[in-house]
Design a protein around this motif. Structure first.
Motif, short mmCIF file in Angstrom:
data_model
loop_
_atom_site.label_atom_id
_atom_site.label_comp_id
_atom_site.label_asym_id
_atom_site.label_seq_id
_atom_site.Cartn_x
_atom_site.Cartn_y
_atom_site.Cartn_z
N VAL A 154 2.87 -5.54 6.73
CA VAL A 154 1.96 -5.30 5.75
C VAL A 154 1.82 -6.25 4.75
O VAL A 154 2.85 -7.03 4.54
CB VAL A 154 2.36 -3.69 4.95
N ARG A 183 6.85 -4.67 12.56
CA ARG A 183 5.59 -4.22 11.70
C ARG A 183 5.69 -4.97 10.26
O ARG A 183 6.62 -5.10 9.79
CB ARG A 183 5.87 -2.73 11.06
N PRO A 210 6.18 0.94 2.82
CA PRO A 210 5.67 -0.06 2.70
C PRO A 210 4.86 -0.38 1.58
O PRO A 210 4.55 -1.37 0.90
CB PRO A 210 4.79 -0.38 4.14
N MET A 211 3.95 0.58 1.15
CA MET A 211 3.03 0.50 0.04
C MET A 211 4.11 0.16 -1.20
O MET A 211 3.84 -0.66 -2.04
CB MET A 211 2.37 1.90 -0.14
N ILE A 238 -2.23 -1.98 5.76
CA ILE A 238 -0.96 -1.26 6.24
C ILE A 238 -1.38 -0.77 7.61
O ILE A 238 -1.94 0.27 7.47
CB ILE A 238 -0.71 -0.18 5.22
N ASP A 239 -0.74 -1.22 8.54
CA ASP A 239 -1.15 -0.69 9.83
C ASP A 239 -2.64 -0.99 10.09
O ASP A 239 -3.11 -2.02 9.97
CB ASP A 239 -0.67 0.60 10.37
N GLN A 253 3.23 5.27 5.45
CA GLN A 253 2.80 4.24 4.60
C GLN A 253 3.43 4.27 3.22
O GLN A 253 3.04 3.24 2.54
CB GLN A 253 1.06 4.48 4.47
#
Length: 249
Positions: free
Chosen positions: A157, A155, A235-236, A174-175, A232
């Motif tokens: 981002v 994954r 990762p944000m 993100i994704d 999310q």
């Protein structure tokens, strides 16, 4: 570009002018001046009321190779900040000079679900045309790209900010979700990668609906809308931490 106001040069301090008590008082005044708080960014009015705030703690106000730039942000921790790979070049052909520069840094983001490897690369180019004794800036552009890659999952981002004679904006991925990033230039939604910034905000693509924001002035903080999907949020926060490390410039 930052502009600095001239500072009046103080009168020289000599031993004959100050007693020991006076010197102690002067030292106390200087130390207290260093403790003045930095003005904080105004919380985004459309984001803050329904957002969780990730406060920053244990962060040095200094940066550089000899400084531990680790810090806590909410339940997460940023470590192993490594700045490097600075380079610059200049070429001239006739009356045209092209200057290029690049820099970057890496960091680790210790989340509660995953561990992330962060990286940012900044590249800039200026094109100057010399006419007589006056140099005219014909082209000025910059790009900042940051990413966070998870150790535990396949994954990654990222966001990509372009700065080319217009308000700074960029895409954040993100994704399968696409967002837009824009800069707060001390209260204005304008500015550039070289302009002083108080922070950045993240909106849902095409809607203007804010979902996250970050204050990059020291010590910094992050706002995450509670409506942001749970998967999310971490990762944000990693990408917002990258902007804090990049700083106000």
């Amino acid at each position: 570009m930052q502009h600095h106001s001239p500072i009046d040069k103080p009168a020289p301090i000599t031993a004959s002018r100050y007693t020991a008590a006076g010197a102690a008082a002067l030292l106390s005044l200087l130390l207290s001046g260093c403790a003045f708080p930095t003005a904080r960014m105004t919380p985004p009015p459309d984001i803050a009321p329904n957002a969780d705030v990730l406060e920053v703690a244990n962060r040095s106000s200094f940066i550089g190779a000899l400084v531990d730039e680790s810090f806590d942000v909410g339940p997460y921790r940023v470590t192993e900040v490594k700045r490097g790979w600075d380079s610059s070049s200049s070429t001239t052909l006739g009356n045209v000079t092209v200057q290029k520069s690049s820099s970057g840094f890496r960091f680790e983001f210790n989340g509660t679900a995953d561990h992330w490897q962060g990286r940012c690369d900044y590249r800039a180019q200026q094109r100057l045309v010399q006419i007589g004794n006056v140099g005219n800036l014909e082209d000025d552009r910059g790009n900042l790209r940051c990413s966070c890659r998870s150790d535990n999952k396949e994954r990654e981002v990222s966001f990509d900010l372009d700065d080319e004679w217009r308000p700074l904006r960029g895409a954040l991925l993100i994704d399968a979700s696409r967002y837009e990033v824009q800069q707060y230039s001390f209260g204005r939604h304008r500015g550039g990668l070289k302009s002083p910034a108080s922070g950045y905000r993240v909106e849902r693509e095409g809607s203007g609906t804010g979902v996250a924001a970050v204050e990059v002035q020291h010590p910094g903080r992050i706002w995450l809308q509670r409506s942001l999907p749970a998967e999310q949020r971490e990762p944000m926060a990693c990408l917002m931490s990258a902007l804090m490390i990049y700083g106000s410039q």
